[in-house]
Write an enzyme that holds these catalytic residues in place. Structure first.
Site, PDB file in Angstrom:
ATOM      1  N   GLY A 149      -6.117   9.427  -0.849  1.00  0.00           N
ATOM      2  CA  GLY A 149      -5.400   8.772  -1.928  1.00  0.00           C
ATOM      3  C   GLY A 149      -4.873   7.427  -1.475  1.00  0.00           C
ATOM      4  O   GLY A 149      -4.714   7.163  -0.280  1.00  0.00           O
ATOM      5  N   CYS A 150      -4.590   6.563  -2.440  1.00  0.00           N
ATOM      6  CA  CYS A 150      -4.146   5.210  -2.097  1.00  0.00           C
ATOM      7  C   CYS A 150      -2.787   5.215  -1.404  1.00  0.00           C
ATOM      8  O   CYS A 150      -2.591   4.530  -0.392  1.00  0.00           O
ATOM      9  CB  CYS A 150      -4.120   4.337  -3.344  1.00  0.00           C
ATOM     10  SG  CYS A 150      -3.230   5.054  -4.748  1.00  0.00           S
ATOM     11  N   TYR A 151      -1.837   5.990  -1.926  1.00  0.00           N
ATOM     12  CA  TYR A 151      -0.519   6.039  -1.285  1.00  0.00           C
ATOM     13  C   TYR A 151      -0.600   6.623   0.131  1.00  0.00           C
ATOM     14  O   TYR A 151      -0.017   6.056   1.072  1.00  0.00           O
ATOM     15  CB  TYR A 151       0.441   6.861  -2.130  1.00  0.00           C
ATOM     16  CG  TYR A 151       1.009   6.173  -3.348  1.00  0.00           C
ATOM     17  CD1 TYR A 151       1.773   5.009  -3.246  1.00  0.00           C
ATOM     18  CD2 TYR A 151       0.799   6.700  -4.618  1.00  0.00           C
ATOM     19  CE1 TYR A 151       2.305   4.398  -4.366  1.00  0.00           C
ATOM     20  CE2 TYR A 151       1.339   6.094  -5.751  1.00  0.00           C
ATOM     21  CZ  TYR A 151       2.087   4.942  -5.619  1.00  0.00           C
ATOM     22  OH  TYR A 151       2.623   4.348  -6.734  1.00  0.00           O
TER      23      TYR A 151
END
Length: 346
Positions: A149-151
């Site tokens: 995921g990006c986070y």
């Protein structure tokens, strides 16, 4: 040597569109099928006007039989789709998934955070967590890569060097992160309506954002200890970018010079992680449109806390660029092939 045949499923979303944009200039890739359920049959230049004139394809409906003639399939589909689709592909087809279905080593953890049973649990043994800076060797051996995921990409790159050396506790980690609106995807909704996002900053999905489970599983693996992460995402009125600030409790007193050296040593030679020299701190504008992650660290001499920072473009290093980085590793190409270009500034 023949080019690798690559299909992109979900090519009408922001993540899939970025994969296509990056692969257009990849010297070892030939795009085969671009699927888009809601935009099937359209010229791809109408789906993404920035690609006009560069990709001759029309979008198609998703058909596993047609995808089977690719060497690599990149999935930019909603969570839950990959674990249904991948078992229908021949075992000779490699997969890079931008969703969550193959990010977890433990299917029970996936089920806890995503609220559905994992229907392809047997394939998890063939999968690798696609953060190359931490799992490069495993990615090269894998058939399936679960792109992070990006986070978690930003938070883990900021914190990992300190966790690996046992310099900070795996429990009591606080991740405060801000993201641009494109992280919510291309479908319109009240939360991403211009008049509600503009001139506004708001936290969301807290506590219990589903990326917390991904973060904790990776922190446990890095530290070899029980992990507890408090994660709060915020939506900010910009299109792209993530800035993550990670608060870490040290296991012993650290000086600023020691902390700086930890980052420099960890990322020496890494093609896409830039350790910023003092007094610079990461900013999203500096990574816009690129696959770079900028990191820095500060030691709070008053409290002793270690504060680590990372900035990425959520659609590139946080999604499509990292997917192409993983594709390069799967195919035995130089890892930075087609990716090592500066971002846009201003």
């Amino acid at each position: 040597m023949a080019q690798v045949r690559v299909s992109v499923a979900g090519a009408s979303g922001y993540g899939g569109g970025e994969v296509v944009r990056l692969l257009v200039g990849h010297p070892e890739v030939r795009l085969v099928h671009l699927t888009a359920e809601t935009r099937a049959g359209e010229p791809y230049g109408e789906v993404f006007p920035n690609i006009r004139g560069l990709v001759p394809h029309h979008t198609e409906t998703l058909d596993p039989v047609r995808l089977a003639d690719a060497d690599v399939v990149v999935l930019a589909l909603p969570n839950g789709a990959a674990m249904t689709l991948v078992p229908q592909l021949p075992p000779t087809v490699k997969v890079v998934d931008l969703g969550a279905d193959f990010r977890f080593a433990d299917a029970r953890t996936y089920e806890q955070w995503y609220g559905r049973p994992h229907t392809a649990e047997a394939l998890l043994a063939e999968a690798a967590y696609g953060l190359p800076e931490l799992h490069r060797a495993r990615i090269r051996r894998a058939r399936i890569v679960g792109t992070p995921g990006c986070y978690p990409t930003a938070a883990l790159l900021a914190a990992a060097p300190f966790l690996q050396q046992g310099l900070v506790r795996a429990e009591g980690i606080v991740v405060d992160a801000k993201s641009g609106v494109s992280g919510a995807g291309r479908s319109a909704g009240p939360r991403t309506h211009f008049s509600e996002v503009n001139e506004n900053v708001q936290p969301y999905s807290t506590p219990g954002h589903r990326h917390t489970g991904e973060l904790e599983e990776q922190v446990r693996a890095l530290a070899g200890a029980a992990a507890a992460v408090t994660f709060t995402p915020h939506l900010v009125p910009m299109t792209r970018g993530i800035l993550a600030t990670v608060y870490l409790q040290p296991t012993r007193a650290l000086t600023q010079a020691e902390a700086d050296e930890v980052l420099h040593e960890a990322y020496r030679g890494e093609p896409f992680v830039r350790v910023l020299p003092a007094p610079a701190l990461p900013q999203t504008k500096a990574t816009l449109g690129s696959n770079f992650c900028d990191v820095a660290v500060r030691v709070d001499g008053r409290t002793g806390w270690v504060v680590a920072f990372a900035a990425i473009d959520n659609l590139v290093k946080g999604a499509a660029g990292q997917a192409v980085q993983n594709l390069n590793l799967l195919c035995g190409f130089p890892e930075a092939l087609g990716l090592r270009a500066p971002g846009l500034f201003p």
